[in-house]
Structures are given as structure tokens and as C-alpha cells.
Design a protein around this motif. Structure first.
Motif, PDB file in Angstrom:
ATOM      1  N   MET A  69       0.847  -1.103   0.196  1.00  0.00           N
ATOM      2  CA  MET A  69      -0.201   0.020  -0.061  1.00  0.00           C
ATOM      3  C   MET A  69       0.981   1.133   0.007  1.00  0.00           C
ATOM      4  O   MET A  69       1.921   1.226   0.970  1.00  0.00           O
ATOM      5  CB  MET A  69      -0.768  -0.082   1.196  1.00  0.00           C
ATOM      6  N   LEU A  70       0.410   2.184  -0.714  1.00  0.00           N
ATOM      7  CA  LEU A  70       1.250   3.224  -1.108  1.00  0.00           C
ATOM      8  C   LEU A  70       0.861   4.338   0.153  1.00  0.00           C
ATOM      9  O   LEU A  70      -0.164   4.648   0.487  1.00  0.00           O
ATOM     10  CB  LEU A  70       1.235   4.085  -2.475  1.00  0.00           C
ATOM     11  N   ASP A  71       1.852   5.142   0.716  1.00  0.00           N
ATOM     12  CA  ASP A  71       1.448   5.926   1.937  1.00  0.00           C
ATOM     13  C   ASP A  71       1.853   7.472   1.140  1.00  0.00           C
ATOM     14  O   ASP A  71       2.256   7.525   0.234  1.00  0.00           O
ATOM     15  CB  ASP A  71       2.323   5.611   3.303  1.00  0.00           C
ATOM     16  N   LYS A  72       1.741   8.416   2.034  1.00  0.00           N
ATOM     17  CA  LYS A  72       1.689   9.711   1.754  1.00  0.00           C
ATOM     18  C   LYS A  72       3.346  10.069   1.066  1.00  0.00           C
ATOM     19  O   LYS A  72       3.370  10.778   0.072  1.00  0.00           O
ATOM     20  CB  LYS A  72       1.438  10.880   2.582  1.00  0.00           C
ATOM     21  N   PHE A  73       4.396   9.426   1.751  1.00  0.00           N
ATOM     22  CA  PHE A  73       5.760   9.515   1.235  1.00  0.00           C
ATOM     23  C   PHE A  73       5.929   9.048  -0.180  1.00  0.00           C
ATOM     24  O   PHE A  73       6.532   9.714  -1.159  1.00  0.00           O
ATOM     25  CB  PHE A  73       6.709   9.131   2.383  1.00  0.00           C
ATOM     26  N   ASP A  74       5.365   7.660  -0.240  1.00  0.00           N
ATOM     27  CA  ASP A  74       5.452   7.218  -1.590  1.00  0.00           C
ATOM     28  C   ASP A  74       4.682   8.151  -2.917  1.00  0.00           C
ATOM     29  O   ASP A  74       5.273   8.178  -3.819  1.00  0.00           O
ATOM     30  CB  ASP A  74       4.914   5.813  -1.587  1.00  0.00           C
ATOM     31  N   LEU A  75       3.735   8.456  -2.202  1.00  0.00           N
ATOM     32  CA  LEU A  75       2.794   9.525  -3.301  1.00  0.00           C
ATOM     33  C   LEU A  75       3.411  10.659  -3.636  1.00  0.00           C
ATOM     34  O   LEU A  75       3.604  11.028  -4.980  1.00  0.00           O
ATOM     35  CB  LEU A  75       1.519   9.594  -2.807  1.00  0.00           C
ATOM     36  N   THR A  76       4.367  11.225  -2.566  1.00  0.00           N
ATOM     37  CA  THR A  76       5.108  12.376  -2.932  1.00  0.00           C
ATOM     38  C   THR A  76       6.259  12.029  -3.768  1.00  0.00           C
ATOM     39  O   THR A  76       6.640  12.937  -4.555  1.00  0.00           O
ATOM     40  CB  THR A  76       5.290  13.139  -1.609  1.00  0.00           C
ATOM     41  N   ILE A  77       6.921  10.965  -3.555  1.00  0.00           N
ATOM     42  CA  ILE A  77       7.818  10.779  -4.352  1.00  0.00           C
ATOM     43  C   ILE A  77       7.461  10.480  -5.963  1.00  0.00           C
ATOM     44  O   ILE A  77       8.315  11.056  -6.509  1.00  0.00           O
ATOM     45  CB  ILE A  77       8.649   9.372  -3.817  1.00  0.00           C
ATOM     46  N   LEU A  78       6.369   9.755  -5.991  1.00  0.00           N
ATOM     47  CA  LEU A  78       5.986   9.590  -7.436  1.00  0.00           C
ATOM     48  C   LEU A  78       5.571  11.117  -8.072  1.00  0.00           C
ATOM     49  O   LEU A  78       5.994  11.246  -9.239  1.00  0.00           O
ATOM     50  CB  LEU A  78       4.809   8.613  -7.347  1.00  0.00           C
ATOM     51  N   ASP A  79       5.056  11.868  -7.240  1.00  0.00           N
ATOM     52  CA  ASP A  79       4.610  12.908  -7.948  1.00  0.00           C
ATOM     53  C   ASP A  79       5.839  13.928  -8.149  1.00  0.00           C
ATOM     54  O   ASP A  79       5.712  14.552  -9.196  1.00  0.00           O
ATOM     55  CB  ASP A  79       3.563  13.887  -6.788  1.00  0.00           C
ATOM     56  N   GLU A  80       6.687  13.925  -7.375  1.00  0.00           N
ATOM     57  CA  GLU A  80       7.929  14.774  -7.464  1.00  0.00           C
ATOM     58  C   GLU A  80       8.632  14.249  -8.874  1.00  0.00           C
ATOM     59  O   GLU A  80       9.305  15.218  -9.568  1.00  0.00           O
ATOM     60  CB  GLU A  80       8.868  14.963  -6.281  1.00  0.00           C
ATOM     61  N   LEU A  81       8.805  13.043  -8.816  1.00  0.00           N
ATOM     62  CA  LEU A  81       9.736  12.535  -9.986  1.00  0.00           C
ATOM     63  C   LEU A  81       8.923  12.481 -11.219  1.00  0.00           C
ATOM     64  O   LEU A  81       9.578  12.623 -12.150  1.00  0.00           O
ATOM     65  CB  LEU A  81       9.879  10.971  -9.695  1.00  0.00           C
ATOM     66  N   GLN A  82       7.619  12.510 -11.183  1.00  0.00           N
ATOM     67  CA  GLN A  82       6.875  12.641 -12.625  1.00  0.00           C
ATOM     68  C   GLN A  82       7.391  14.261 -13.066  1.00  0.00           C
ATOM     69  O   GLN A  82       7.266  14.336 -14.131  1.00  0.00           O
ATOM     70  CB  GLN A  82       5.512  12.557 -12.275  1.00  0.00           C
ATOM     71  N   ARG A  83       7.340  14.893 -12.153  1.00  0.00           N
ATOM     72  CA  ARG A  83       7.669  16.579 -12.422  1.00  0.00           C
ATOM     73  C   ARG A  83       9.078  16.649 -12.954  1.00  0.00           C
ATOM     74  O   ARG A  83       9.274  17.517 -13.754  1.00  0.00           O
ATOM     75  CB  ARG A  83       7.242  17.362 -11.363  1.00  0.00           C
ATOM     76  N   ASP A  84      10.049  15.907 -12.393  1.00  0.00           N
ATOM     77  CA  ASP A  84      11.464  16.082 -12.573  1.00  0.00           C
ATOM     78  C   ASP A  84      12.211  14.805 -12.156  1.00  0.00           C
ATOM     79  O   ASP A  84      12.598  14.593 -10.973  1.00  0.00           O
ATOM     80  CB  ASP A  84      12.166  17.481 -11.848  1.00  0.00           C
ATOM     81  N   GLY A  85      12.446  14.088 -13.270  1.00  0.00           N
ATOM     82  CA  GLY A  85      13.089  12.811 -12.824  1.00  0.00           C
ATOM     83  C   GLY A  85      14.480  12.872 -12.708  1.00  0.00           C
ATOM     84  O   GLY A  85      15.369  11.955 -12.329  1.00  0.00           O
ATOM     85  N   ARG A  86      15.158  13.946 -12.788  1.00  0.00           N
ATOM     86  CA  ARG A  86      16.555  14.275 -12.779  1.00  0.00           C
ATOM     87  C   ARG A  86      16.917  14.741 -11.303  1.00  0.00           C
ATOM     88  O   ARG A  86      17.910  15.353 -11.085  1.00  0.00           O
ATOM     89  CB  ARG A  86      17.035  15.309 -13.663  1.00  0.00           C
ATOM     90  N   LEU A  87      15.905  14.754 -10.322  1.00  0.00           N
ATOM     91  CA  LEU A  87      16.214  15.250  -9.144  1.00  0.00           C
ATOM     92  C   LEU A  87      17.368  14.283  -8.357  1.00  0.00           C
ATOM     93  O   LEU A  87      17.131  12.996  -8.799  1.00  0.00           O
ATOM     94  CB  LEU A  87      14.730  15.185  -7.946  1.00  0.00           C
ATOM     95  N   THR A  88      18.165  14.788  -7.749  1.00  0.00           N
ATOM     96  CA  THR A  88      19.056  14.092  -6.996  1.00  0.00           C
ATOM     97  C   THR A  88      18.211  13.546  -5.634  1.00  0.00           C
ATOM     98  O   THR A  88      17.155  14.065  -5.289  1.00  0.00           O
ATOM     99  CB  THR A  88      20.265  14.893  -6.298  1.00  0.00           C
TER     100      THR A  88
END
Length: 158
Positions: free
Chosen positions: A1-20
Motif C-alpha cells: 500500500m502506498l503511503d503519503k511519502f510514496d505518493l509524494t515521491i511519485l509526484d515529484e519524480l513525474q515532475r522532474d526525474g533528474r532530481l538528486t
């Protein structure tokens, strides 16, 4: 089950997959090590399938985007698989979907210009195995283009 941290990670990586990892961790509100472990777990579970460069097709000379509805003569087992395999091998076909209603497949096709598209349609697409007919519409301008998937329905569930 995805939690709020996982969802935020997915959201941020969709916006910018080059984040360190450090930048991502800061945005997510985790320290670097747990953030990295979560990203790896999301990759291993198949939520993150890859990281890609978003290339401007017009800047590389692919000015035509066509939507091609392909009608198959028959929609059965081996014949359909043969057609699918042939479609996968055409580099100009950037997307292919089974569709409901009239037609069997909807293709997104890119080409340098109308002449190049015409050659591809007349020499390749119409000659694919089991193709009965093609119906083409051309993009006259892009209103919205995004590969980012909406995640709000998942956030509401957590």
C-alpha cells in the motif's frame, strides 16, 4: 500500500526525474537514506518503470503528428499477435492502443512532413499483416501534452 511519502515521491519524480536523492528527500520530508530505499522499492514493485528525456519532436524535425485508426480484417489470436508485433517494430509509431468502437487500433505516428507520412502510410502501414483500412487525422496544434499521471485519487485513499 502506498503511503503519503510514496505518493509524494511519485509526484515529484513525474515532475522532474533528474532530481538528486538529496533534493527529492528534502521535497518529500525524509532523510536521504529512507528516501533512496523508498525509490528503490517503488522501482522494484513496478510503480516506477524508468526515467526518460522529454524530447521536443518539432526541434528534431518531426513536425507531423498523425492519429491513425487501423481497421484489421480479422481480430483473432495469431493474426492479431502478428499485427501487434509488426506495429511494435515501426519507429514512427510512438503509441498504439486497442480501441473500442470502429477500428481495432489507434496509432500515434510521427513524421518529418506530410510527404514522409504519406510514404509511410502507403508503403508500411497499409501493408501490415491483416490490415483492412486506415483512417488518419492530423494534429493541428497541441493543447496539452503530459506523461504525468494524476495521483489525487490515491492521495484521497490514504
Amino acid at each position: 500500500m502506498l503511503d503519503k511519502f510514496d505518493l509524494t515521491i511519485l509526484d515529484e519524480l513525474q515532475r522532474d526525474g533528474r532530481l538528486t536523492n538529496a533534493e527529492l528527500a528534502q521535497r518529500v520530508g525524509l532523510s536521504a537514506a529512507p528516501c533512496w530505499r523508498r525509490v528503490r522499492a517503488l522501482e522494484e514493485a513496478g510503480y516506477i518503470r524508468g526515467y526518460h528525456a522529454d524530447i521536443d519532436r518539432q526541434k528534431i524535425g518531426l513536425g507531423v503528428l498523425a492519429f491513425v485508426r487501423l481497421d484489421a480484417d480479422r481480430n483473432s489470436g495469431d493474426v492479431t499477435r502478428e499485427l501487434e508485433e509488426a506495429i511494435r517494430k515501426i519507429p514512427e509509431v510512438i503509441s498504439c492502443h486497442y480501441i473500442s468502437g470502429a477500428g481495432t487500433f489507434e496509432l500515434q505516428v510521427v513524421a518529418q512532413d506530410l510527404d514522409a507520412f504519406s510514404r509511410l502510410a502507403r508503403t508500411v502501414l497499409i501493408n501490415l499483416p491483416n490490415v483492412k483500412d486506415l483512417h488518419t487525422s492530423f494534429s493541428l496544434g497541441e493543447v496539452k501534452e503530459s506523461r504525468a499521471l494524476p495521483l489525487a485519487h490515491l492521495k484521497a485513499a490514504t
